[in-house]
Design a protein around this motif. Structure first.
Motif, PDB file in Angstrom:
ATOM      1  N   LEU A   1       0.794  -1.437  -0.018  1.00 44.63           N
ATOM      2  CA  LEU A   1       0.116  -0.012   0.002  1.00 44.63           C
ATOM      3  C   LEU A   1       0.872   1.218   0.073  1.00 44.63           C
ATOM      4  CD1 LEU A   1      -2.744  -1.301   2.389  1.00 44.63           C
ATOM      5  CD2 LEU A   1      -3.091  -0.317  -0.158  1.00 44.63           C
ATOM      6  N   ASP A   2       1.833   1.239   0.625  1.00 44.98           N
ATOM      7  CA  ASP A   2       2.902   2.294   0.662  1.00 44.98           C
ATOM      8  C   ASP A   2       3.425   2.489  -0.725  1.00 44.98           C
ATOM      9  OD1 ASP A   2       4.553   4.450   1.849  1.00 44.98           O
ATOM     10  OD2 ASP A   2       6.191   2.659   1.785  1.00 44.98           O
ATOM     11  N   MET A   3       3.908   1.475  -1.265  1.00 46.15           N
ATOM     12  CA  MET A   3       4.082   1.638  -2.742  1.00 46.15           C
ATOM     13  C   MET A   3       2.973   2.352  -3.607  1.00 46.15           C
ATOM     14  SD  MET A   3       7.169  -0.050  -3.849  1.00 46.15           S
ATOM     15  CE  MET A   3       6.542   0.337  -5.161  1.00 46.15           C
ATOM     16  N   VAL A   4       1.814   1.937  -3.613  1.00 48.11           N
ATOM     17  CA  VAL A   4       1.125   2.586  -4.603  1.00 48.11           C
ATOM     18  C   VAL A   4       0.442   4.068  -4.019  1.00 48.11           C
ATOM     19  CG1 VAL A   4       0.263   0.579  -5.659  1.00 48.11           C
ATOM     20  CG2 VAL A   4      -0.851   1.283  -3.541  1.00 48.11           C
ATOM     21  N   PHE A   5       0.550   4.024  -2.848  1.00 51.74           N
ATOM     22  CA  PHE A   5       0.160   5.488  -2.350  1.00 51.74           C
ATOM     23  C   PHE A   5       1.344   6.428  -2.597  1.00 51.74           C
ATOM     24  CE2 PHE A   5      -2.731   3.522   1.105  1.00 51.74           C
ATOM     25  CZ  PHE A   5      -3.910   3.677   0.306  1.00 51.74           C
ATOM     26  N   SER A   6       2.438   5.900  -2.577  1.00 56.86           N
ATOM     27  CA  SER A   6       3.579   6.808  -2.889  1.00 56.86           C
ATOM     28  C   SER A   6       3.661   7.237  -4.363  1.00 56.86           C
ATOM     29  CB  SER A   6       4.847   6.116  -2.664  1.00 56.86           C
ATOM     30  OG  SER A   6       5.021   5.614  -1.528  1.00 56.86           O
ATOM     31  N   ASP A   7       2.884   6.835  -5.409  1.00 58.49           N
ATOM     32  CA  ASP A   7       2.834   7.106  -6.451  1.00 58.49           C
ATOM     33  C   ASP A   7       1.859   8.199  -6.816  1.00 58.49           C
ATOM     34  OD1 ASP A   7       2.328   7.501  -9.418  1.00 58.49           O
ATOM     35  OD2 ASP A   7       2.505   5.004  -9.665  1.00 58.49           O
ATOM     36  N   GLU A   8       2.171   9.347  -7.154  1.00 59.57           N
ATOM     37  CA  GLU A   8       1.254  10.338  -7.197  1.00 59.57           C
ATOM     38  C   GLU A   8       0.390  10.503  -8.186  1.00 59.57           C
ATOM     39  OE1 GLU A   8       4.988  12.061  -9.453  1.00 59.57           O
ATOM     40  OE2 GLU A   8       4.516  10.640  -7.801  1.00 59.57           O
ATOM     41  N   ASN A   9       0.382   9.634  -9.116  1.00 51.92           N
ATOM     42  CA  ASN A   9      -0.321   9.438 -10.292  1.00 51.92           C
ATOM     43  C   ASN A   9      -1.716   8.947  -9.801  1.00 51.92           C
ATOM     44  OD1 ASN A   9       1.232  10.686 -11.703  1.00 51.92           O
ATOM     45  ND2 ASN A   9       2.008   8.802 -12.891  1.00 51.92           N
ATOM     46  N   VAL A  10      -1.424   7.814  -8.677  1.00 49.84           N
ATOM     47  CA  VAL A  10      -2.569   6.844  -8.237  1.00 49.84           C
ATOM     48  C   VAL A  10      -3.725   7.626  -7.764  1.00 49.84           C
ATOM     49  CG1 VAL A  10      -2.959   5.194  -6.937  1.00 49.84           C
ATOM     50  CG2 VAL A  10      -1.317   5.081  -8.084  1.00 49.84           C
TER      51      VAL A  10
END
Lengths: 381, 289
Positions: A294-303
């Motif tokens: 979750l940290d990975m995907v939340f860190s992607d500002e495009n998500v």
């Protein structure tokens, strides 16, 4: 693992394959110093894992001190197809009359290594393979015996290499197979293998890729590994031990198993969304891995929204659900909407455990993906 | 009926004393698989879950009359473990291990051409004949005995499709996970041949993914040799070229071979409907039955 050109050349040179005089440099001063030492003309070549470096401006020829300085200034620090260039190889520029291709790779279809020779070197060999397949001589190698010397000669003669060069080129090919075999390579390639006016051959470029699964027994090569990531998220995925590929869309995707994650990406696309990533958390799905994912995907500002798709096999749905709850309870506020779909073993118990104040729960893959795509569209507005 | 494995298959678990091996040996036995021995060098004479352990596969095969093995040996030693099973010789070897060096598999592949033993995997979930036996890590509870054969390069995607089938009452004869590595033993065509020859298999699901040309070759095989209807699914339509999507074998090459589009077209040309979603695959199978 891909070796840089300078690393591959040093491995080839140690094995007796002729390579040009060269020095690695990381500043304009070092480039000039190296060029003066080697003598002009020199080639200044960016050391990044990018195909088509020349066309992209990552390789420049310098005839003088001024030109060497100019080349160094333009290449060092440049951004080459997303990769930052911090080092260059300064190399003796070889006068040549011909360019050959020699390589060894794994033929997946045959399950055997194949050695290849062509007189059409200097261009992308995959293009040659498509436009003029007969221009490449191929020789499949029995991995139990290794390359018989006759096979190296045969490939060279079949390719139409001039007779006066045949012995030397066959010897290079034999050495390359030996390296491929000894070093657990997935690919070794010299393109171009230059032929000078004096009928000398010299490796003007070098490719050596090592099977990641064999690095445990290739310590010396493993130590050469220089992590190069296109961006910080890929670096982070490496640290967390995830299979991760970043894409350009806004729907974050987390799942277990490569095939199912790919399918989830495809469904996002099918329902009109755009996948932001491929992220396989593998078996298990303990709270920590869930939190890291979750940290990975939340860190992607495009998500803008996230779909979490877990098919419990041996992994039980109730345990995955607890992991997701634990991970999300750490956040004061859930940054982006998360849709969870659990299936398989104990999926029903899992769905009951999931805290629906934190996530949206869907039963089928199709519903979960459609809901996530809707959320992503709402968030994007 | 079924292909390759049933309740009579006598199974050796290679690596039965390791964490994975022990856990899955127990799961397999709970499912009804006839696990007759374990094989672990240096651990001969021990017992795991009541199963005798031998130092060599040869000994296990001789003493317990075993005819198949499942390999849970770590990747550095798994190539050797497969060789041992081929040379024992057993009839069937199922290699679950992920991450075996490719060159080790190239040597195994060479040996396979010289022996009658069949290899499934590596890097696969294994094989299951519902209600009879499973060799591998597949979750038995989602399968049901029935008429559909299934062959797939992926684990959890297999489970997804099986779930879509089972939930509408469509059971399976046998499901085979052939694995996501570049070099594997049993491939699509081998599995399709087995299903075509099995009178109880009335329809087949084939789940492929990007990378290589096995799906295209399978499509040609289906067009020329199969009467049993086949429905397909291909994962990786949205995968960008040059990026490995988890599986070592799942990569679209820079020159554009191995794309989902090429595979879907080849299958369609062979008369195989390809689902846009896993559930659509189950729709096609329902139409066939």
């Amino acid at each position: 693992m891909r070796l840089h050109e300078y690393q591959a050349k040093s491995v080839f040179a140690d094995a007796g394959i002729p390579t040009p005089d060269a020095t690695l440099a990381s500043s304009v001063e070092e480039v000039v110093e190296a060029a003066e030492e080697i003598g002009y003309p020199v080639a200044v070549k960016a050391q990044v894992h990018v195909g088509g470096r020349g066309k992209a401006g990552g390789i420049k020829l310098a005839e003088s001190r001024d030109e060497a300085e100019e080349a160094a200034e333009s290449i060092i620090g440049m951004d080459l197809k997303g990769y930052h260039v911090d080092r260059v190889l300064v190399e003796e520029a070889v006068d040549f009359k011909n360019e050959l291709y020699v390589g060894v790779t794994m033929d997946r279809g045959e399950g055997k290594p194949v050695a290849m020779v062509s007189t059409k070197g200097g261009v992308n060999i995959e293009e040659v393979a498509e436009e003029d397949p007969d221009a490449i001589a191929r020789e499949h190698i029995d991995p139990a015996f290794g390359m018989h010397p006759y096979q190296a000669r045969k490939a060279v003669y079949d390719a139409g290499v001039p007779r006066e060069l045949a012995r030397d080129v066959a010897s290079v090919l034999q050495t390359m197979y030996q390296l491929w075999d000894d070093r657990d390579a997935s690919e070794v390639e010299i393109n171009p293998l230059m032929v000078t006016e004096d009928d000398e051959i010299i490796a003007a470029d070098a490719v050596m890729n090592i099977d990641d699964d064999a690095l445990f027994r290739q310590q010396e090569l493993a130590e050469m590994e220089e992590e190069t990531f296109e961006d910080d998220l890929e670096r982070k995925a490496g640290e967390y031990g995830f299979d991760y590929v970043r894409l350009s869309g806004n729907v974050g995707i987390i799942g277990n198993g490569a095939g199912l994650v790919m399918t989830t990406l495809d469904l996002v696309d099918y329902y009109g969304g755009e996948p932001a990533n491929f992220l396989d958390i593998g078996g298990g799905a303990k709270a920590e891995r869930v939190a890291n994912a979750l940290d990975m995907v939340f860190s992607d500002e495009n998500v803008d929204a996230v779909v979490f798709n877990i098919f419990g096999g041996i992994t039980r749905g109730d345990e995955v659900a607890k992991g997701i709850n634990n991970a999300l309870e750490q956040f004061d506020e859930i940054p982006k909407p998360v849709v969870v779909r659990l299936a398989g073993t104990n999926a029903e118990e899992g769905r009951e455990i999931l805290n629906d104040e934190l996530v949206t729960v869907e039963e089928t893959l199709e519903d979960a993906v459609q809901r996530t795509v809707e959320y992503s569209e709402e968030e994007a507005q | 009926m079924s292909v390759l494995v049933d309740s009579d298959t006598r199974v050796v678990v290679q690596g039965i004393t390791g964490g994975e091996g022990k856990f899955h040996a127990e799961q397999m036995m709970d499912y009804g698989t006839n696990v007759v021995a374990g094989a672990v060098p240096g651990k001969g004479g021990q017992e795991v879950n009541g199963v005798p352990v031998y130092d060599t596969v040869h000994e296990a095969a001789r003493e317990e009359d075993a005819d198949a093995s499942v390999v849970f040996v770590p990747p550095a030693f798994a190539g050797d473990a497969v060789f041992e099973a081929l040379d024992a010789p057993l009839d069937l070897v199922v290699a679950i291990t992920e991450g075996i060096p490719t060159q080790d598999m190239a040597k195994v592949n060479k040996r396979l051409s010289e022996v009658d033993t069949r290899l499934i995997g590596p890097n696969c979930p294994g094989i299951i004949t519902p209600g009879e036996a499973k060799l591998g890590i597949l979750p038995g509870n989602i399968f049901e005995s029935g008429d559909v054969g299934l062959v797939s390069r992926s684990g959890t995607l297999t489970y997804q499709v099986v779930d879509n089938l089972t939930s509408r009452g469509i059971g399976q004869t046998t499901a085979i996970g052939i694995g996501g590595d570049p070099i594997i033993g049993t491939d699509f065509i081998d599995a399709l041949e087995l299903f075509e020859a099995d009178p109880d298999t009335k329809a087949v699901v084939m789940c492929g993914e990007i990378g290589g040309e096995d799906e295209e070759e399978a499509a040609r095989y289906i067009a020329e040799n199969m009467d049993t209807p086949v429905a397909g699914f291909i994962a990786g339509r949205t995968a960008p070229p040059g990026k490995r999507m988890g599986h070592a074998g799942a990569i679209v090459s820079g020159s554009g071979t191995g794309t989902a589009e090429s595979k879907i077209n080849a299958l369609n040309d062979a008369g195989v409907p390809v689902g846009d979603t896993p559930n659509e695959v189950a729709d096609h199978i329902e139409d066939f039955l």
